[in-house]
Design a protein around this motif. Structure first.
Motif, PDB file in Angstrom:
ATOM      1  N   GLY A  83       0.756   5.048   3.981  1.00  0.00           N
ATOM      2  CA  GLY A  83       1.867   4.426   4.035  1.00  0.00           C
ATOM      3  C   GLY A  83       3.131   5.259   4.553  1.00  0.00           C
ATOM      4  O   GLY A  83       2.911   6.419   4.564  1.00  0.00           O
ATOM      5  N   ILE A 116      -7.652  -0.225   2.613  1.00  0.00           N
ATOM      6  CA  ILE A 116      -8.261  -0.787   3.952  1.00  0.00           C
ATOM      7  C   ILE A 116      -9.816  -1.073   3.340  1.00  0.00           C
ATOM      8  O   ILE A 116     -10.253  -2.119   3.408  1.00  0.00           O
ATOM      9  CB  ILE A 116      -8.474  -0.141   5.196  1.00  0.00           C
ATOM     10  CG1 ILE A 116      -7.220  -0.390   5.900  1.00  0.00           C
ATOM     11  CG2 ILE A 116      -9.578  -0.658   6.112  1.00  0.00           C
ATOM     12  CD1 ILE A 116      -7.464   0.617   7.221  1.00  0.00           C
ATOM     13  N   GLY A 150       0.937  -1.380  -0.009  1.00  0.00           N
ATOM     14  CA  GLY A 150       0.131  -0.107   0.054  1.00  0.00           C
ATOM     15  C   GLY A 150       0.898   1.271  -0.001  1.00  0.00           C
ATOM     16  O   GLY A 150       0.334   2.306  -0.645  1.00  0.00           O
ATOM     17  N   THR A 151       2.030   1.096   0.734  1.00  0.00           N
ATOM     18  CA  THR A 151       3.178   2.337   0.602  1.00  0.00           C
ATOM     19  C   THR A 151       3.271   2.796  -0.823  1.00  0.00           C
ATOM     20  O   THR A 151       3.142   3.941  -1.158  1.00  0.00           O
ATOM     21  CB  THR A 151       4.088   1.861   1.467  1.00  0.00           C
ATOM     22  OG1 THR A 151       3.814   1.545   2.937  1.00  0.00           O
ATOM     23  CG2 THR A 151       5.239   3.181   1.372  1.00  0.00           C
ATOM     24  N   LYS A 188      -3.885  -4.522   1.278  1.00  0.00           N
ATOM     25  CA  LYS A 188      -4.212  -5.622   1.828  1.00  0.00           C
ATOM     26  C   LYS A 188      -5.153  -6.600   1.443  1.00  0.00           C
ATOM     27  O   LYS A 188      -4.522  -7.470   0.796  1.00  0.00           O
ATOM     28  CB  LYS A 188      -5.074  -4.693   3.125  1.00  0.00           C
ATOM     29  CG  LYS A 188      -4.056  -3.864   3.801  1.00  0.00           C
ATOM     30  CD  LYS A 188      -4.561  -3.230   4.918  1.00  0.00           C
ATOM     31  CE  LYS A 188      -3.227  -2.762   5.685  1.00  0.00           C
ATOM     32  NZ  LYS A 188      -3.072  -1.137   5.759  1.00  0.00           N
ATOM     33  N   ASP A 214      -7.741   6.467  -0.938  1.00  0.00           N
ATOM     34  CA  ASP A 214      -6.816   5.545  -0.790  1.00  0.00           C
ATOM     35  C   ASP A 214      -7.690   4.324   0.045  1.00  0.00           C
ATOM     36  O   ASP A 214      -8.365   4.605   1.083  1.00  0.00           O
ATOM     37  CB  ASP A 214      -5.816   6.099   0.479  1.00  0.00           C
ATOM     38  CG  ASP A 214      -5.029   4.900   1.108  1.00  0.00           C
ATOM     39  OD1 ASP A 214      -5.378   3.808   0.768  1.00  0.00           O
ATOM     40  OD2 ASP A 214      -4.170   5.055   1.738  1.00  0.00           O
TER      41      ASP A 214
HETATM   42  C1  LIG Z   1      -2.182  -0.216   5.611  1.00  0.00           C
HETATM   43  C2  LIG Z   1      -2.345   1.073   4.597  1.00  0.00           C
HETATM   44  C3  LIG Z   1      -1.429   1.409   3.824  1.00  0.00           C
HETATM   45  C4  LIG Z   1      -0.084   1.110   3.522  1.00  0.00           C
HETATM   46  O1  LIG Z   1       0.042  -0.347   3.299  1.00  0.00           O
HETATM   47  P1  LIG Z   1       1.205  -1.281   3.282  1.00  0.00           P
HETATM   48  O2  LIG Z   1       1.016  -2.360   2.613  1.00  0.00           O
HETATM   49  O3  LIG Z   1       1.274  -1.402   5.046  1.00  0.00           O
HETATM   50  O4  LIG Z   1       2.387  -0.431   3.054  1.00  0.00           O
HETATM   51  C5  LIG Z   1      -1.952   2.712   3.112  1.00  0.00           C
HETATM   52  N1  LIG Z   1      -3.232   3.387   3.385  1.00  0.00           N
HETATM   53  C6  LIG Z   1      -4.082   2.619   4.207  1.00  0.00           C
HETATM   54  C7  LIG Z   1      -5.296   3.522   4.171  1.00  0.00           C
HETATM   55  C8  LIG Z   1      -3.655   1.485   4.840  1.00  0.00           C
HETATM   56  O5  LIG Z   1      -4.520   1.206   5.844  1.00  0.00           O
END
Ligand SMILES: *Cc1c(COP(=O)(O)O)cnc(C)c1O
Length: 433
Positions: free
Chosen positions: A149, A245, A120-121, A270, A242
């Motif tokens: 991220g 989640i 996600g980062t 995720k 974003d």
């Molecule tokens: C977890 C998360 C991220 C980052 O994802 P990673 O896979 O941990 O890098 C980005 N945005 C949101 C909303 C998240 O919950």
């Protein structure tokens, strides 16, 4: 209920502390905001985790929401095994990537084209770069308490002012990297408007969690997401949701389908990896076509679209497409919310429970919690006592007041009832001084 002590986890943590900073590979796992030490996982099946000492827990962390199908789901495990037997990374494209991208687009129609990445980062950092490349503008607007991220520009947040031009939120982030990040309070359309009035022509994008999950669960106020859409449209900026989640969580099509607001770009993570590293960013075709190799915005990844991760993601999405899945998640989560409310009232403890579908947070304060400022008024000491008491009862909650609990397909009525029973005790423990 843990009856076997924590000796093996303690020993593992001692070894971990010597070889990894804080003993963990991601900070929240260290339990520092609730005191105590983390248990070490031996295995997990369905919604149950077993630690190295043989204690069992009902799991509401669920890899921060990724494990919506439950741990070691047979269909997902089978897909991973099959993929692994054919080789796990090639540096050449596979059909699995196309299939996952198509499945995502069928669910999230605003993602006309997309690119798969590994976290996600990455997805968020690259969506922002792409927005800057498309608009040829430098600034981004984000919301205090939203997490996108751990990349430099997105680790900037507001100071105390309603509208602050980037102060880095982490050592090692330069003022230069944070300078172009404008941070405003969540759910505060007036503050977002003021940011556009001050810097409209320079704003490339607004990035937002359409349901905030990283200050605890905070739903969008009526009109908030629509208002952001309008602000972006009038200023020629892009709207980035974003949904790392919320994607495939609050509905199969994510928050944009639930609330009916169409972003220009979306990030996912995720759930779409089914527990393996996979994430995505995507959106309007004309924007995505700016990416290398056809456009000037560069982004690459050795393990992007990894076949085992794509297989796990595809198997997970298939489970989520079954009829009645989201209705069942809603029902179980509503029952949990109701039980928790009654348990807190019975213990005479003031809480505010925010829930959107299968993500919820119990804030240890009176409501409403609508943004970071109101969330941070929670009694974190009471939460820490509650967390420890729940763990003793065999319920694993996120080890921070400011995280979401995740209900998944494997949480049955039995586990929900056990959780409520445990909470009756734990709220009383939390209330006692
Ligand atoms: C977890 C998360 C991220 C980052 O994802 P990673 O896979 O941990 O890098 C980005 N945005 C949101 C909303 C998240 O919950």
């Amino acid at each position: 209920m843990p009856q076997k002590g924590y000796g093996k986890s303690r020993a593992a943590f001692r070894r971990a502390l010597d070889v990894m900073p804080g003993g963990v590979n991601s900070p929240v796992r260290a339990f520092r905001s609730v005191g105590g030490e983390p248990f070490f996982v031996r295995k997990a099946v369905g919604c149950r985790i077993t630690d190295e000492d043989g204690n069992h827990y009902v799991d509401y962390v669920a890899s921060w929401g990724a494990m919506i199908a439950g741990h070691a789901h047979p269909a997902v495990a089978r897909a991973i095994r099959r993929a692994a037997g054919r080789g796990t990374s090639y540096g050449a494209p596979t059909l699995l990537e196309v299939e996952l991208a198509e499945a995502i687009r069928r669910a999230v129609s605003s993602m006309e084209m997309l690119r798969l990445v590994s976290s996600g980062t990455e997805a968020c950092a690259h969506a922002v770069r792409l927005a800057r490349g498309f608009t040829k503008r430098p600034k981004i607007v984000k919301f205090d308490g939203c997490y996108h991220g751990s990349s430099d520009a997105l680790l900037a947040k507001a100071g105390s002012g309603a509208l602050t031009f980037g102060l880095p939120d982490s050592a090692g982030v330069t003022e230069g990297a944070a300078r172009d990040t404008i941070t405003v309070p969540y759910n505060d359309l007036g503050a977002a408007r003021a940011a556009f009035e001050a810097a409209g022509g320079e704003i490339a994008a607004v990035i937002v969690e359409p349901v905030a999950g990283n200050m605890g669960v905070v739903p969008p106020a009526d009109g908030f997401l629509e208002g952001l859409r309008d602000l972006c449209d009038s200023a020629g900026a892009l709207l980035i949701f974003d949904e790392v989640i919320t994607g495939f969580r609050v509905s199969y099509g994510g928050a944009q389908v639930k609330y009916g607001v169409r972003p220009d770009l979306t990030t996912l993570g995720k759930i779409i990896g089914g527990g393996l590293p996979c994430a995505a960013y995507g959106g309007r075709r004309e924007i995505m076509n700016l990416l290398a190799p056809i456009g000037p915005v560069y982004q690459a990844g050795t393990l992007s679209g990894n076949p085992a991760a794509c297989a796990a993601g595809l198997a997970t999405l298939k489970l989520l497409r079954k009829k009645g899945v989201y209705g069942r998640l809603e029902e179980r989560s509503a029952a949990l919310e109701k039980g928790l409310r009654e348990a807190a009232a019975g213990a005479g403890i003031a809480v505010c429970i925010n829930r959107v579908g299968s993500m919820l947070t119990v804030f240890f304060r009176e409501g409403p919690v609508v943004d970071r400022a109101s969330a941070s008024g929670s009694d974190t000491v009471a939460f820490a006592r509650f967390h420890a008491a729940m763990l003793e009862e065999g319920i694993f909650l996120p080890p921070s007041q400011f995280e979401a609990w995740f209900v998944g397909l494997a949480h049955g009525e039995k586990e929900i009832e056990a959780t409520i029973r445990a909470a009756r005790k734990a709220f009383r423990t939390a209330a006692a001084r």
